[in-house]
Design a protein around this motif. Structure first.
Motif, PDB file in Angstrom:
ATOM      1  N   ILE A  20       0.677  -1.302  -0.145  1.00 21.74           N
ATOM      2  CA  ILE A  20      -0.026   0.059  -0.080  1.00 21.74           C
ATOM      3  C   ILE A  20       0.910   1.323  -0.017  1.00 21.74           C
ATOM      4  O   ILE A  20       1.799   1.432   0.999  1.00 21.74           O
ATOM      5  CB  ILE A  20      -0.773  -0.100   1.229  1.00 21.74           C
ATOM      6  N   VAL A  21       0.538   2.007  -0.873  1.00 21.52           N
ATOM      7  CA  VAL A  21       1.350   3.309  -1.029  1.00 21.52           C
ATOM      8  C   VAL A  21       0.404   4.556  -1.130  1.00 21.52           C
ATOM      9  O   VAL A  21      -0.643   4.726  -1.763  1.00 21.52           O
ATOM     10  CB  VAL A  21       2.059   3.436  -2.620  1.00 21.52           C
ATOM     11  N   MET A  22       0.694   5.384  -0.289  1.00 19.68           N
ATOM     12  CA  MET A  22       0.068   6.869  -0.255  1.00 19.68           C
ATOM     13  C   MET A  22       0.786   7.483  -1.721  1.00 19.68           C
ATOM     14  O   MET A  22       2.134   8.022  -1.700  1.00 19.68           O
ATOM     15  CB  MET A  22       0.154   7.627   0.635  1.00 19.68           C
ATOM     16  N   SER A  23      -0.025   7.618  -2.576  1.00 20.65           N
ATOM     17  CA  SER A  23       0.393   8.307  -3.795  1.00 20.65           C
ATOM     18  C   SER A  23       0.639   9.899  -3.776  1.00 20.65           C
ATOM     19  O   SER A  23       0.226  10.435  -2.899  1.00 20.65           O
ATOM     20  CB  SER A  23      -0.770   8.343  -4.886  1.00 20.65           C
ATOM     21  N   PHE A 261     -13.711   5.348 -13.981  1.00 20.39           N
ATOM     22  CA  PHE A 261     -14.554   4.234 -13.518  1.00 20.39           C
ATOM     23  C   PHE A 261     -13.517   3.462 -12.449  1.00 20.39           C
ATOM     24  O   PHE A 261     -12.276   3.646 -12.581  1.00 20.39           O
ATOM     25  CB  PHE A 261     -14.958   3.348 -14.343  1.00 20.39           C
ATOM     26  N   PRO A 262     -13.756   2.647 -11.442  1.00 20.53           N
ATOM     27  CA  PRO A 262     -13.324   2.056 -10.629  1.00 20.53           C
ATOM     28  C   PRO A 262     -11.823   1.346 -11.472  1.00 20.53           C
ATOM     29  O   PRO A 262     -12.264   0.445 -12.375  1.00 20.53           O
ATOM     30  CB  PRO A 262     -14.090   1.056  -9.935  1.00 20.53           C
ATOM     31  N   GLY A 263     -10.715   1.407 -11.223  1.00 17.57           N
ATOM     32  CA  GLY A 263      -9.676   0.667 -11.751  1.00 17.57           C
ATOM     33  C   GLY A 263      -9.484   1.199 -13.317  1.00 17.57           C
ATOM     34  O   GLY A 263      -8.955   0.527 -13.818  1.00 17.57           O
ATOM     35  N   TYR A 264      -9.813   2.408 -13.531  1.00 16.68           N
ATOM     36  CA  TYR A 264      -9.872   2.760 -14.920  1.00 16.68           C
ATOM     37  C   TYR A 264      -8.248   2.708 -15.539  1.00 16.68           C
ATOM     38  O   TYR A 264      -8.262   2.594 -16.947  1.00 16.68           O
ATOM     39  CB  TYR A 264     -10.484   4.181 -15.239  1.00 16.68           C
ATOM     40  N   VAL A 283      -2.511   2.891 -10.045  1.00 10.97           N
ATOM     41  CA  VAL A 283      -3.390   3.774  -9.490  1.00 10.97           C
ATOM     42  C   VAL A 283      -4.681   4.115 -10.215  1.00 10.97           C
ATOM     43  O   VAL A 283      -4.762   3.820 -11.600  1.00 10.97           O
ATOM     44  CB  VAL A 283      -2.414   5.305  -9.379  1.00 10.97           C
ATOM     45  N   GLY A 284      -5.644   4.851  -9.482  1.00  9.92           N
ATOM     46  CA  GLY A 284      -6.797   5.139 -10.536  1.00  9.92           C
ATOM     47  C   GLY A 284      -7.978   4.435  -9.775  1.00  9.92           C
ATOM     48  O   GLY A 284      -8.521   3.634 -10.234  1.00  9.92           O
ATOM     49  N   MET A 285      -8.797   5.306  -9.058  1.00 13.74           N
ATOM     50  CA  MET A 285     -10.052   4.721  -7.972  1.00 13.74           C
ATOM     51  C   MET A 285      -9.895   3.374  -7.593  1.00 13.74           C
ATOM     52  O   MET A 285     -10.769   2.457  -7.811  1.00 13.74           O
ATOM     53  CB  MET A 285     -11.341   5.040  -8.998  1.00 13.74           C
ATOM     54  N   ILE A 286      -8.833   2.923  -6.956  1.00 11.53           N
ATOM     55  CA  ILE A 286      -8.767   1.781  -6.457  1.00 11.53           C
ATOM     56  C   ILE A 286      -8.944   2.225  -5.042  1.00 11.53           C
ATOM     57  O   ILE A 286      -8.276   2.966  -3.978  1.00 11.53           O
ATOM     58  CB  ILE A 286      -7.551   1.313  -6.611  1.00 11.53           C
ATOM     59  N   THR A 287     -10.221   1.830  -4.534  1.00 10.38           N
ATOM     60  CA  THR A 287     -10.836   2.420  -3.285  1.00 10.38           C
ATOM     61  C   THR A 287     -10.955   1.299  -2.088  1.00 10.38           C
ATOM     62  O   THR A 287     -11.250   1.613  -0.928  1.00 10.38           O
ATOM     63  CB  THR A 287     -12.286   3.047  -3.445  1.00 10.38           C
ATOM     64  N   LEU A 303       2.343  -2.858  -6.611  1.00  9.16           N
ATOM     65  CA  LEU A 303       2.011  -1.790  -5.679  1.00  9.16           C
ATOM     66  C   LEU A 303       0.614  -1.229  -6.120  1.00  9.16           C
ATOM     67  O   LEU A 303       0.372  -1.206  -7.153  1.00  9.16           O
ATOM     68  CB  LEU A 303       3.119  -0.809  -5.284  1.00  9.16           C
ATOM     69  N   ILE A 304       0.219  -0.780  -4.957  1.00  6.97           N
ATOM     70  CA  ILE A 304      -1.313   0.016  -4.993  1.00  6.97           C
ATOM     71  C   ILE A 304      -1.060   1.351  -4.567  1.00  6.97           C
ATOM     72  O   ILE A 304      -0.677   1.700  -3.442  1.00  6.97           O
ATOM     73  CB  ILE A 304      -2.336  -0.712  -4.254  1.00  6.97           C
TER      74      ILE A 304
END
Length: 339
Positions: A20-23, A261-264, A283-287, A303-304
């Protein structure tokens, strides 16, 4: 279930306790416009480390004052910036997280007083400031500034450097045929457009001996922009230059509105990882934890990178662990609430 999201991963000599990475996200908080750390930064970054992110990135940090995205951004163009950045790292490391800094230059997208610079004298939009086309001396000065930024990052005790080659900022402007109209060795075919990033990576390696990530915009949302074949070429070249991971975002080179959209943006990380044979960040709406776990378990990224969701919840990692049934050790001060 054995969690992939909460498994460790090693880049060089740096091990992250989870994926888990804080972007990196601009905070627009340097009220004196001097690029120096203020109390907000200390609280902001340490809270995400206390929340058990494995890696915490600072915002885009400018290697030159004219390279700031805004005049309220952090800077690393001066040795006077080191002390505040060291304080950020003390807070992050206190909680067992690793720290990263994103070295950046905004190029033609800098919103500052004074001159701005780009590979070609083409503004981002018609009503934006027209940048000066960089001379060879400007290019060398900027490459040297990235190397000096990396030296200062080492002195400030960062663990990982990310070079910001995405979102239409300077490195991205050199990579893209939409913005690079040069006729010298820094423009033209993709090999020449890659030269600027190539020379930055090599310069950074003269002052930095830790892991290097690069963020790219893997879709330019324009038919005349770089294709995935081009991005795979760039990825393979970066691997040859010992880049450890490519952080796969998209857009920002020209004004465009992607379908969100989620994971776009996940397909870019997946394809570059598995065809370019290099580690990637998604990265991108991975929530959610379940969504992130699927990405890691299916080997679509390594990595996320969590952005806005971590602004909403500094303890996003704890929420993800709860979703996945993972016991997560938090700060001892919070144990009563984390049981």
């Amino acid at each position: 279930m054995s969690s992939g999201l909460f498994s460790p991963i090693t880049f060089g000599k740096v091990t992250l306790k989870n994926r888990i990475v804080m972007s990196p996200m601009c905070m627009y908080s340097c009220e004196q416009k001097d690029g120096k750390v203020v109390p907000f930064h200390l609280a902001h970054y340490e809270s995400r480390a206390a929340g058990q992110a494995g890696l915490v990135f600072t915002e885009a940090t400018a290697v030159l004052p004219e390279g700031r995205i805004s005049e309220e951004d952090l800077g690393i163009w001066n040795d006077e910036h080191i002390e505040g950045l060291q304080q950020i790292n003390e807070g992050i490391h206190r909680h067992g997280a690793r720290s990263g800094i994103q070295l950046a230059h905004a190029g033609r997208k800098a919103v500052i007083d004074g001159d701005i610079f780009a590979p070609s004298s083409v503004p981002y939009k018609d009503d934006w400031k027209v940048p000066k086309e960089m001379t060879k001396e400007d290019i060398k000065r900027t490459i040297d500034a990235f190397a000096e930024g990396a030296r200062r990052a080492k002195e400030a005790h960062f663990d990982i450097i990310e070079l910001h080659g995405a979102h239409g900022y300077l490195i991205n402007q050199f990579l893209s045929p939409l913005t690079n109209k040069r006729e010298d060795e820094y423009g033209g075919d993709r090999e020449s457009r890659f030269r600027f990033l190539d020379e930055i990576i090599e310069a950074v390696k003269t002052t930095w001996d830790g892991p290097i990530f690069v963020r790219i915009s893997a879709n330019e949302y324009h038919p005349e922009g770089n294709t995935m074949d081009d991005f795979l070429y760039f990825a393979r070249e970066m691997k040859n230059h010992e880049v450890n991971l490519i952080d796969c975002s998209s857009g920002g080179v020209v004004s465009a509105r992607p379908n969100v959209f989620p994971g776009y943006q996940l397909s870019y990380a997946d394809q570059i990882r598995n065809e370019g044979d290099i580690a990637t960040g998604a990265v991108g709406m991975i929530t959610s934890g379940i969504q992130a776990e699927e990405v890691i378990q299916n080997e679509r990224a390594d990595l996320i990178f969590v952005a806005r969701a971590m602004l909403r919840n500094p303890y996003w990692a704890k929420a993800a662990a709860d979703e996945l049934g993972v016991d997560l050790n938090g700060p001892k001060q919070y144990e009563r609430g984390w049981m």
